[in-house]
Design a protein around this motif. Structure first.
Motif, PDB file in Angstrom:
ATOM      1  N   VAL A  96       0.799  -1.264  -0.058  1.00 40.72           N
ATOM      2  CA  VAL A  96      -0.134   0.061   0.124  1.00 40.72           C
ATOM      3  C   VAL A  96       0.753   1.221   0.128  1.00 40.72           C
ATOM      4  N   GLY A  97       2.193   1.159   0.161  1.00 41.01           N
ATOM      5  CA  GLY A  97       3.021   2.338  -0.035  1.00 41.01           C
ATOM      6  C   GLY A  97       2.814   3.381   1.066  1.00 41.01           C
ATOM      7  N   ARG A  98       2.408   2.836   2.351  1.00 37.86           N
ATOM      8  CA  ARG A  98       2.418   3.624   3.427  1.00 37.86           C
ATOM      9  C   ARG A  98       3.770   3.827   4.045  1.00 37.86           C
ATOM     10  N   ARG A  99       4.139   5.255   4.698  1.00 37.92           N
ATOM     11  CA  ARG A  99       5.150   5.512   5.511  1.00 37.92           C
ATOM     12  C   ARG A  99       4.687   5.465   6.844  1.00 37.92           C
ATOM     13  N   TRP A 100       5.126   4.607   7.850  1.00 37.48           N
ATOM     14  CA  TRP A 100       4.324   4.819   9.097  1.00 37.48           C
ATOM     15  C   TRP A 100       5.100   5.904   9.727  1.00 37.48           C
ATOM     16  N   ASP A 101       4.083   6.838  10.324  1.00 35.62           N
ATOM     17  CA  ASP A 101       4.531   8.154  10.933  1.00 35.62           C
ATOM     18  C   ASP A 101       4.707   7.824  12.480  1.00 35.62           C
ATOM     19  N   LEU A 102       5.640   8.636  13.104  1.00 38.39           N
ATOM     20  CA  LEU A 102       6.274   8.563  14.490  1.00 38.39           C
ATOM     21  C   LEU A 102       4.882   8.159  15.406  1.00 38.39           C
ATOM     22  N   PRO A 103       3.802   8.788  15.309  1.00 38.30           N
ATOM     23  CA  PRO A 103       2.799   8.567  16.381  1.00 38.30           C
ATOM     24  C   PRO A 103       2.395   6.880  16.197  1.00 38.30           C
ATOM     25  N   THR A 104       2.028   6.449  14.873  1.00 41.16           N
ATOM     26  CA  THR A 104       1.724   5.038  14.825  1.00 41.16           C
ATOM     27  C   THR A 104       2.989   4.013  15.186  1.00 41.16           C
ATOM     28  N   LEU A 105       3.928   4.458  14.844  1.00 42.00           N
ATOM     29  CA  LEU A 105       5.085   3.612  15.262  1.00 42.00           C
ATOM     30  C   LEU A 105       5.354   3.523  16.790  1.00 42.00           C
ATOM     31  N   THR A 106       4.987   4.671  17.445  1.00 43.39           N
ATOM     32  CA  THR A 106       5.127   4.786  18.982  1.00 43.39           C
ATOM     33  C   THR A 106       3.942   4.140  19.608  1.00 43.39           C
ATOM     34  N   ALA A 107       2.824   3.875  18.972  1.00 40.81           N
ATOM     35  CA  ALA A 107       1.569   3.114  19.498  1.00 40.81           C
ATOM     36  C   ALA A 107       1.782   1.681  19.240  1.00 40.81           C
TER      37      ALA A 107
END
Length: 378
Positions: free
Chosen positions: A168-179
């Motif tokens: 899907v080509g998503r770059r996981w952002d910092l809030p997502t990675l932190t969660a």
């Protein structure tokens, strides 16, 4: 420097797996994730010099190669590691399968987000483990953190993370990675993070954040990287893992004993050249890929109800074909003379993946063929 991404290089009659699928047929191959571009000149020069030596025996990573990785991670990702944390591999895929055997027992759960690169779906059951596939939320393909929490059971051992996410080509952002990191810590999971597309950031100014650099994650994470996707070197069979926890590294080595061959010596040469001198070529490549991404979206999105996801990273477009009167998008577009990957391979039928890392003349020809097929349904 000027780099030529416009010149088509015939691959139909070469040893290309991607184009070999359609040998003898008028079908443009836009399925497999390798690029139809020559690699960077600095890499070609390094390989030519290495071949002058004339001996291609068993190889091992030398101090300069490993230091190139250390320096690259520090400069590009603000990630400080030392050479002892590196484990060299003949590719990322074997490491995925070995990790499932190393860190989970048969019957235990291994989690990943779907749709996803097919080997992340097949590696858990190959080890006798239970695949827990968590669907990403449409239309933006976000993590459903509540569903993730509910999906984790007492016997879940491993999270297979695709970062950036393929297809899907998503770059996981910092809030997502932190969660995600909080849940990993809460449920005592080990993470295998496939970050092979991390350099292919399509949004200007975007930077990749390795999952292992989040607080508390270094000791839980095996990060898989390679120059293969970024510099079109997949055939050289060379990758590396970054493993900060010595116990995780030892377990993976023990599980892979006798199964993991040493890295390809030409792959090591190409990796060092890419990481030390490939940045100008990569910057030009990303500009070209941005143009191709935008062209795919402009040409196909909304035609006959087709929906095109706009990737933040990778060189892959994810096409929602569910509005079309055909259950198998790959077959549909092969009839039009374009070869795509079918979404069922990624765990989500009704979709297709298009690789736009090709000369623009090839892409325009493919888009024209696809448009003609789509407009026949309007």
């Amino acid at each position: 420097m000027e780099f030529d991404f416009d010149r088509p290089i015939p691959r139909h009659d070469s040893d290309s797996m991607k184009w070999g699928r359609y040998r003898g047929r008028d079908i443009l191959a836009l399925w497999q994730a390798d690029m139809d571009f020559r690699t960077a000149p600095v890499i070609e020069a390094a390989l030519a010099k290495r071949l002058e030596h004339g001996i291609l025996g068993y190889g091992e990573a030398t101090a300069p190669v490993e230091q190139a990785v250390v320096d690259h991670l520090a400069a590009r990702h603000d990630w400080q590691i030392d050479r002892t944390q590196l484990l060299w591999l003949p590719g990322l895929v074997p490491a995925l399968y070995l990790a499932c055997r190393a860190f989970a027992q048969p019957g235990q759960g291994i989690l990943t987000a779907t749709p996803v690169y097919p080997h992340l779906l097949s590696a858990p059951p190959s080890a006798g483990c239970r695949l827990i596939g968590l669907p990403l939320r449409e239309p933006d393909w976000d993590w459903d953190l509540d569903a993730l929490r509910s999906a984790i059971t007492a016997d879940t051992r491993l999270l297979l993370l695709c970062h950036p996410h393929n297809p899907v080509g998503r770059r996981w952002d910092l809030p997502t990675l932190t969660a995600l990191a909080r849940l990993v810590e809460q449920y005592d999971l080990t993470v295998v993070s496939d970050e092979v597309h991390c350099e292919l950031q399509l949004d200007a100014g975007a930077r990749h954040r390795p999952f292992a650099t989040l607080p508390g994650m270094a000791q839980r994470t095996i990060t898989l990287m390679s120059a293969s996707k970024t510099y079109n070197l997949a055939g050289l069979q060379c990758a590396f893992a970054i493993i900060s926890n010595p116990a995780l590294k030892e377990t993976l080595l023990r599980t892979g004993y006798g199964l993991l061959p040493p890295p390809n010596p030409l792959g090591l040469t190409a990796t060092e050249a890419a990481l030390r001198g490939g940045a100008p070529w990569l910057a030009a490549l990303l500009d070209y890929l941005r143009g191709n991404r935008d062209r795919v979206h402009a040409a196909l999105d909304g035609v006959a109800g087709l929906r095109v996801n706009r990737p933040q990273a990778t060189y892959l477009s994810w096409l929602d074909c569910r509005a079309l009167p055909h259950p198998h998008p790959r077959e549909l577009f092969e009839e039009a003379g374009v070869g795509l990957s079918d979404g069922s391979e990624f765990g989500l039928p009704g979709f297709a993946r298009l690789n736009f890392a090709c000369p623009r003349v090839t892409l325009e020809q493919a888009l024209e063929r696809m448009q003609g097929k789509l407009r026949s349904f309007e």
